[in-house]
Write a protein that holds these residues in place. Structure first.
Motif, mmCIF file in Angstrom:
data_model
loop_
_atom_site.group_PDB
_atom_site.id
_atom_site.type_symbol
_atom_site.label_atom_id
_atom_site.label_comp_id
_atom_site.label_asym_id
_atom_site.label_seq_id
_atom_site.Cartn_x
_atom_site.Cartn_y
_atom_site.Cartn_z
ATOM 1 N N ASP A 165 5.116 -15.293 7.001
ATOM 2 C CA ASP A 165 5.542 -15.912 8.264
ATOM 3 C C ASP A 165 5.177 -15.006 9.444
ATOM 4 N N GLY A 166 5.404 -13.695 9.265
ATOM 5 C CA GLY A 166 5.041 -12.742 10.313
ATOM 6 C C GLY A 166 3.554 -12.746 10.592
ATOM 7 N N MET A 167 2.752 -12.837 9.535
ATOM 8 C CA MET A 167 1.302 -12.900 9.713
ATOM 9 C C MET A 167 0.926 -14.160 10.484
ATOM 10 N N GLN A 168 1.532 -15.285 10.108
ATOM 11 C CA GLN A 168 1.202 -16.550 10.762
ATOM 12 C C GLN A 168 1.583 -16.526 12.245
ATOM 13 N N LYS A 169 2.674 -15.827 12.561
ATOM 14 C CA LYS A 169 3.148 -15.747 13.954
ATOM 15 C C LYS A 169 2.543 -14.571 14.713
ATOM 16 N N HIS A 170 1.724 -13.751 14.025
ATOM 17 C CA HIS A 170 1.143 -12.531 14.616
ATOM 18 C C HIS A 170 2.257 -11.596 15.088
ATOM 19 N N ASP A 171 3.358 -11.559 14.353
ATOM 20 C CA ASP A 171 4.555 -10.822 14.735
ATOM 21 C C ASP A 171 4.599 -9.481 13.998
ATOM 22 N N SER A 172 4.161 -8.422 14.674
ATOM 23 C CA SER A 172 4.076 -7.110 14.029
ATOM 24 C C SER A 172 5.445 -6.562 13.638
ATOM 25 N N THR A 173 6.477 -6.863 14.386
ATOM 26 C CA THR A 173 7.824 -6.398 14.055
ATOM 27 C C THR A 173 8.308 -7.044 12.762
ATOM 28 N N MET A 174 8.064 -8.316 12.625
ATOM 29 C CA MET A 174 8.461 -9.054 11.431
ATOM 30 C C MET A 174 7.724 -8.525 10.196
ATOM 31 N N ILE A 175 6.444 -8.229 10.359
ATOM 32 C CA ILE A 175 5.640 -7.700 9.253
ATOM 33 C C ILE A 175 6.119 -6.305 8.877
ATOM 34 N N ARG A 176 6.266 -5.425 9.863
ATOM 35 C CA ARG A 176 6.662 -4.045 9.603
ATOM 36 C C ARG A 176 8.000 -3.978 8.855
ATOM 37 N N ALA A 177 8.902 -4.898 9.143
ATOM 38 C CA ALA A 177 10.221 -4.898 8.507
ATOM 39 C C ALA A 177 10.139 -5.121 6.997
ATOM 40 N N THR A 178 9.038 -5.659 6.511
ATOM 41 C CA THR A 178 8.891 -5.903 5.074
ATOM 42 C C THR A 178 8.351 -4.686 4.333
ATOM 43 N N PHE A 179 7.770 -3.741 5.054
ATOM 44 C CA PHE A 179 7.081 -2.600 4.450
ATOM 45 C C PHE A 179 7.968 -1.364 4.363
ATOM 46 N N HIS A 180 7.863 -0.651 3.266
ATOM 47 C CA HIS A 180 8.426 0.683 3.136
ATOM 48 C C HIS A 180 7.464 1.628 3.866
ATOM 49 N N PRO A 181 7.959 2.709 4.478
ATOM 50 C CA PRO A 181 7.053 3.617 5.209
ATOM 51 C C PRO A 181 5.911 4.191 4.365
ATOM 52 N N SER A 182 6.096 4.267 3.052
ATOM 53 C CA SER A 182 5.051 4.866 2.196
ATOM 54 C C SER A 182 4.132 3.832 1.551
ATOM 55 N N ILE A 183 4.133 2.595 2.054
ATOM 56 C CA ILE A 183 3.352 1.527 1.429
ATOM 57 C C ILE A 183 1.882 1.916 1.247
ATOM 58 N N ARG A 184 1.329 1.450 0.147
ATOM 59 C CA ARG A 184 -0.104 1.604 -0.134
ATOM 60 C C ARG A 184 -0.703 0.206 -0.234
ATOM 61 N N MET A 185 -1.815 -0.010 0.461
ATOM 62 C CA MET A 185 -2.442 -1.333 0.495
ATOM 63 C C MET A 185 -3.893 -1.220 0.053
ATOM 64 N N GLN A 186 -4.279 -2.097 -0.884
ATOM 65 C CA GLN A 186 -5.649 -2.108 -1.393
ATOM 66 C C GLN A 186 -6.111 -3.540 -1.590
ATOM 67 N N SER A 187 -7.422 -3.729 -1.456
ATOM 68 C CA SER A 187 -8.026 -5.042 -1.708
ATOM 69 C C SER A 187 -9.189 -4.892 -2.669
ATOM 70 N N ILE A 188 -9.315 -5.876 -3.517
ATOM 71 C CA ILE A 188 -10.416 -5.938 -4.470
ATOM 72 C C ILE A 188 -11.189 -7.204 -4.149
ATOM 73 N N GLY A 189 -12.473 -7.034 -3.852
ATOM 74 C CA GLY A 189 -13.297 -8.179 -3.486
ATOM 75 C C GLY A 189 -14.729 -7.950 -3.911
ATOM 76 N N ILE A 190 -15.603 -8.794 -3.425
ATOM 77 C CA ILE A 190 -17.012 -8.691 -3.765
ATOM 78 C C ILE A 190 -17.644 -7.553 -2.964
ATOM 79 N N ASN A 191 -18.216 -6.597 -3.675
ATOM 80 C CA ASN A 191 -18.951 -5.509 -3.048
ATOM 81 C C ASN A 191 -20.293 -6.086 -2.588
ATOM 82 N N ARG A 192 -20.572 -6.002 -1.314
ATOM 83 C CA ARG A 192 -21.790 -6.620 -0.769
ATOM 84 C C ARG A 192 -23.066 -5.974 -1.291
ATOM 85 N N LYS A 193 -22.984 -4.702 -1.690
ATOM 86 C CA LYS A 193 -24.170 -4.009 -2.208
ATOM 87 C C LYS A 193 -24.470 -4.397 -3.656
ATOM 88 N N THR A 194 -23.405 -4.485 -4.479
ATOM 89 C CA THR A 194 -23.614 -4.754 -5.911
ATOM 90 C C THR A 194 -23.367 -6.207 -6.287
#
Length: 154
Positions: free
Chosen positions: A38-67
């Protein structure tokens, strides 16, 4: 007509039992996921930040454009993510549609597995799965790790 009514009633009962089967902690974890999107949809940084622990780690797995193979493509910190979403122009509408929730809780740790489709301005951009790790703090469940896959939708 009678057959359709029976199928609908069966579907309604199954859905009701599935919702009732979630315990309060699972519902609280799900509420954090919903708040994040909901925070993402509203572009609401306060709403998003409230869901995260200060030590959060974020990673994405997708198509590597080179390989052209699935690969760890992005590691992002929460501040960069929050700033990016919060600074999106108002005419950019993003919606992450969760297709299902698989939530597990053990004490102060929880996981959520959520297949999703991402839409930008109503157009489906990609699909994947979000894999959340949560820690229960004194102020409630917080996301401590978030990994997602990104692929073309089939």
């Amino acid at each position: 007509m009678f057959k359709k009514s029976i199928y609908f009633l069966f579907f309604l009962l199954c859905t009701t039992f599935a919702v009732l089967a979630q315990n309060p902690e699972e519902q609280a974890v799900k509420a954090v996921v919903i708040q994040l999107f909901d925070g993402m949809q509203k572009h609401d940084s306060t709403m998003i930040r409230a869901t995260f622990h200060p030590s959060i780690r974020m990673q994405s797995i997708g198509i590597n454009r080179k390989t052209n193979l699935m690969d760890l493509t992005t590691e992002e910190n929460a501040d960069g993510f929050i700033k990016h979403i919060g600074s999106l122009p108002a005419n950019i509408q993003i919606e992450e549609r969760v297709l299902s929730y698989e939530i597990r809780v053990d004490g102060n740790m929880a996981t959520a597995w959520t297949p999703y489709e991402l839409y930008v301005n109503g157009k489906r951009q990609h699909c994947g799965v979000d894999a959340f790790q949560f820690y229960k703090t004194e102020s409630g469940w917080k996301i401590i790790a978030l990994a997602d896959t990104r692929r073309k939708c089939e």
